[in-house]
Design an enzyme around this catalytic site. Structure first.
Site, PDB file in Angstrom:
ATOM      1  N   HIS A 468      29.445  44.943  51.632  1.00 31.90           N
ATOM      2  CA  HIS A 468      30.885  44.464  51.455  1.00 31.90           C
ATOM      3  C   HIS A 468      31.368  44.758  52.794  1.00 31.90           C
ATOM      4  O   HIS A 468      32.063  43.972  53.346  1.00 31.90           O
ATOM      5  CB  HIS A 468      31.563  45.075  50.208  1.00 31.90           C
ATOM      6  CG  HIS A 468      32.995  45.032  50.014  1.00 31.90           C
ATOM      7  ND1 HIS A 468      33.507  44.111  49.248  1.00 31.90           N
ATOM      8  CD2 HIS A 468      34.077  45.622  50.928  1.00 31.90           C
ATOM      9  CE1 HIS A 468      34.843  44.027  49.451  1.00 31.90           C
ATOM     10  NE2 HIS A 468      35.233  45.017  50.226  1.00 31.90           N
ATOM     11  N   GLU A 469      31.406  45.951  53.089  1.00 36.80           N
ATOM     12  CA  GLU A 469      32.054  46.327  54.444  1.00 36.80           C
ATOM     13  C   GLU A 469      31.488  45.654  55.617  1.00 36.80           C
ATOM     14  O   GLU A 469      32.046  45.316  56.670  1.00 36.80           O
ATOM     15  CB  GLU A 469      31.799  48.005  54.673  1.00 36.80           C
ATOM     16  CG  GLU A 469      32.642  48.851  53.546  1.00 36.80           C
ATOM     17  CD  GLU A 469      34.003  48.329  53.539  1.00 36.80           C
ATOM     18  OE1 GLU A 469      34.611  47.967  54.332  1.00 36.80           O
ATOM     19  OE2 GLU A 469      34.496  48.383  52.369  1.00 36.80           O
ATOM     20  N   HIS A 472      33.275  42.618  56.037  1.00 35.01           N
ATOM     21  CA  HIS A 472      34.422  42.695  56.608  1.00 35.01           C
ATOM     22  C   HIS A 472      34.337  42.574  58.269  1.00 35.01           C
ATOM     23  O   HIS A 472      35.060  41.780  58.993  1.00 35.01           O
ATOM     24  CB  HIS A 472      35.217  43.959  56.323  1.00 35.01           C
ATOM     25  CG  HIS A 472      36.153  43.874  55.194  1.00 35.01           C
ATOM     26  ND1 HIS A 472      37.208  43.006  54.860  1.00 35.01           N
ATOM     27  CD2 HIS A 472      36.111  44.669  54.034  1.00 35.01           C
ATOM     28  CE1 HIS A 472      37.707  43.238  53.505  1.00 35.01           C
ATOM     29  NE2 HIS A 472      36.966  44.290  53.063  1.00 35.01           N
ATOM     30  N   HIS A 475      33.794  39.199  59.550  1.00 35.15           N
ATOM     31  CA  HIS A 475      34.992  38.403  59.719  1.00 35.15           C
ATOM     32  C   HIS A 475      35.835  38.868  61.111  1.00 35.15           C
ATOM     33  O   HIS A 475      36.372  37.960  61.666  1.00 35.15           O
ATOM     34  CB  HIS A 475      35.994  38.855  58.625  1.00 35.15           C
ATOM     35  CG  HIS A 475      37.248  37.915  58.331  1.00 35.15           C
ATOM     36  ND1 HIS A 475      38.169  38.343  57.461  1.00 35.15           N
ATOM     37  CD2 HIS A 475      37.377  36.782  58.956  1.00 35.15           C
ATOM     38  CE1 HIS A 475      39.236  37.439  57.389  1.00 35.15           C
ATOM     39  NE2 HIS A 475      39.025  36.729  58.359  1.00 35.15           N
TER      40      HIS A 475
END
Length: 680
Positions: A468-469, A472, A475
């Protein structure tokens, strides 16, 4: 103290790989003078722009503002690194002193009438600009107006006072949580207290005791320690004590109690929202998001709440059966949920965390994230050792594509004193073509280090969080914007979780598991039979996990919709949960006194719903990959994702960015299918 010319907080980021902070030279004492100087420099730049005698143009106003403030952004970024990862007593003092000053300075810029008049003039004449310039004009104008630039002088003065006080309260709130986490722990005195615990948790507890100079074993008051303890400890009395410690952070009645902070924060937020022309703080926040209105966010939350609670009820019945079979007639309590959930999973799916964990080595999974990013976006990660770090745990990687640097990535995996709990991503430097700089990204976690020479094994849940991180981070890394205000993760909050939640979907793919989920002793890949069990059990516990999250999101919105009628936190929490029909076996994932998302700042305040709003987008996007010819490694679809979501930052409105990727607006049905609620 050296003079400002030698202050490493202000020094240019030089050296190999595009330059980086001089972490090895920075001390807490450097921050106060550096921040004062950075604000003075930025103030001078803004004064020159606002006082320019030439008519306002995009170049002499908006582009000039994008170029201004380099030292300020650098200094505040570095302060954020140290307050989140190295927050000792000296840094806490720096943070307490700086928070209201920084809030006042931000308002000084946002409330500069001459500057705002120029911004408004460019915004009103934006038709002749290119699309990215038009977007910058719109985003900048809306940011200034949302923060009170159009108010009269008296209103601006009061708003500035509110923001300064809120900044201090947010700092107090977060430091109180850290104080309770560091000052409290579950002490285990005898081997009988270790009943049910796997060896790696016992070893970690022994290491935690040694670090504190204690005999026996210590379970730290952090999620990465408390949740595993409550999952495996067969000592019901100790599970209850553990949950009381974890759930009681910020609510102890002592020096770290947060209830008074919450009351004052809410009162000031009501006044702030009123000044800015909104019915409530929740209306002000959602007005700047995809949701636009709190009713839209609440409608989504309540649509999912009923099936989540129904599924949680089914889960409890299964747990109660196993508890009865083991001779317990006690009703399932919140401190039992994880313990019996694990037992049901073993009984129903012949699957236990301990069976999976030997295949989940932190370093191998990190390599798997890198490999997937290479397959999807042609990225290569190379560890470098010639860059300074703020702690020996930190690893640094240069990221390239076709031999050209894309950015630099810092990984800080392990828990330690002074580091915030949980996991997060940061941008030390945001990508921008205007100044020609590549991004510097960090991922931060709180894993428990393994014994010397032993691999670090993590749970499946922690592996999901790791991916998940990293999503990020991608992105921020893959941004391709001209202006820093529009680059990277500078998007609305109920969209920003899309890339991170989507990247979680690569973890269970056969390509990742077969290559990187290998046994820590034998090196054998995870057996297909175990993968099949994971697949069958993928939505097990979804009732619990969704309900504990949704309750937090609903209470967040409801509390901020009460305006000046809000009761104290303890009263509201109890009454709101009773109204909601919260299952008695589940407590809030974040009780209000330690709800850092909501009360240690405004990023997620009245916006904890962001995660499930973004997950409606995520589930829809994941179905696009699942249905594509190449599945999750379909290169053409990955390029569409890159071109329309990951690289565009805020140069495109969030809903339009999703439509360009998916070809239509998102719907809720994929979310319900993904969580196993479609038939509920």
């Amino acid at each position: 103290m050296s003079d400002l010319a030698d202050n490493p907080v202000l020094a240019p980021w030089t050296g190999p790989h595009g330059g980086a902070p001089a972490f090895d030279k920075i001390k807490p004492s450097h921050f106060a003078p550096a921040l004062d100087e950075a604000m003075a420099r930025y103030r001078g730049e803004v004064a020159r722009i606002a006082g320019d005698p030439a008519p306002p143009t995009f170049a002499n106003t908006l582009e000039a503002m994008e170029r201004a403030g380099r030292d300020y952004r650098q200094a505040t970024s570095l302060m954020g690194v140290f307050t989140s990862t190295m927050n000792d007593a000296a840094m806490k003092a720096v943070q307490r002193d700086a928070a209201p000053k920084l809030a006042a300075f931000r308002d000084e810029i946002l409330h500069n009438r001459a500057l705002f008049d120029r911004i408004r003039a460019v915004y009103e004449a934006r038709a002749n600009l290119n699309p990215e310039q038009q977007r910058l004009a719109q985003v900048t104008y809306e940011r200034f107006t949302r923060q009170g630039a159009a108010l009269d002088d008296a209103q601006k003065h009061r708003l500035a006072e509110i923001n300064q006080r809120l900044a201090s309260l947010y700092t107090n709130f977060s430091q109180n949580i850290l104080g309770d986490e560091e000052g409290q722990a579950l002490t285990l005195d005898s081997e009988a207290d270790l009943a049910g615990l796997p060896d790696d948790l016992i070893d970690a507890a022994a290491a935690a005791a040694r670090q504190r100079g204690l005999a026996g074993w210590v379970v730290a008051n952090t999620r990465s320690s408390m949740e595993p303890f409550m999952t495996y400890s067969s000592r019901r009395d100790l599970r209850e004590k553990a949950l009381a410690l974890w759930a009681g952070r910020g609510d102890s009645g002592g020096e770290y109690d947060n209830n008074a902070n919450i009351a004052e924060i809410l009162k000031l937020r009501v006044e702030k929202a009123t000044l800015l022309g909104h019915d409530s703080f929740a209306h002000w926040i959602t007005d700047g998001q995809m949701a636009k209105k709190p009713e839209a966010a609440m409608d989504l939350l309540r649509q999912v709440w009923k099936p989540a609670v129904a599924r949680a009820g089914e889960e409890v019945l299964e747990m109660q059966e196993i508890a009865a079979a083991e001779g317990s007639n006690e009703p399932i309590a919140p401190w039992d949920y994880r313990y019996y959930s694990e037992k049901v999973r073993q009984a129903k799916y012949a699957l236990s965390n301990e069976a999976i964990k030997p295949y989940l080595q932190l370093e191998k999974l990190r390599d798997g994230m890198f490999w997937a990013a290479g397959e999807l976006f042609d990225l290569a990660f190379t560890r470098v050792h010639d860059m300074p770090v703020y702690h020996p745990d930190v690893e640094v990687y240069e990221v390239t594509r076709d031999g050209q640097r894309v950015g630099v990535w810092y990984f800080d995996f392990f828990a330690r004193a002074g580091k915030g709990s949980g996991a997060w991503m940061s941008e030390y430097r945001t990508q921008q073509k205007l100044a020609g700089v590549t991004p510097i990204i960090s991922n931060n976690s709180n894993f428990i280090p393994g014994a010397p020479g032993e691999p670090v094994l993590i749970s499946w849940t922690d592996a999901v969080t790791l991916f998940h991180e990293f999503g990020h981070g991608l992105h921020g890394l893959l941004s391709n914007a001209t202006y820093p205000s529009l680059a990277g993760t500078s998007v609305v909050r109920d969209f920003v979780e899309l890339p991170s939640q989507l990247y979680e979907r690569w973890l269970p793919t056969p390509q990742i598991l077969s290559r990187f989920a290998v046994h820590c002793r034998t090196g054998e890949p995870i057996p297909q039979a175990l993968v099949d069990k994971l697949k069958r059990a993928e939505n097990y516990g979804q009732g619990f996990h969704t309900a504990e999250y949704l309750a937090c999101a609903i209470l967040d919105l409801e509390y901020h919709l009460l305006a000046d009628k809000a009761p104290d936190a303890r009263t509201f929490e109890k009454e709101a949960l009773d109204r909601l029909g919260m299952p008695p076996q589940i407590i809030l994932r974040h009780r209000l006194p330690h709800f850092a998302h909501v009360f240690s700042g405004e990023s997620y305040a009245s916006g904890y719903y962001n995660y499930i709003w973004a997950d409606t987008l995520t589930a829809d996007a994941a179905e696009a990959f699942a249905e594509s010819p190449g599945g999750f490694f379909d290169k053409a679809l990955a390029k569409t994702l890159l071109d329309n979501v990951l690289s565009v930052g805020n140069t495109v409105e969030a809903g339009e960015a999703f439509r360009r990727f998916r070809g239509r607006d998102h719907t809720i049905e994929p979310l319900m299918r993904a969580r196993g609620f479609a038939d509920a």
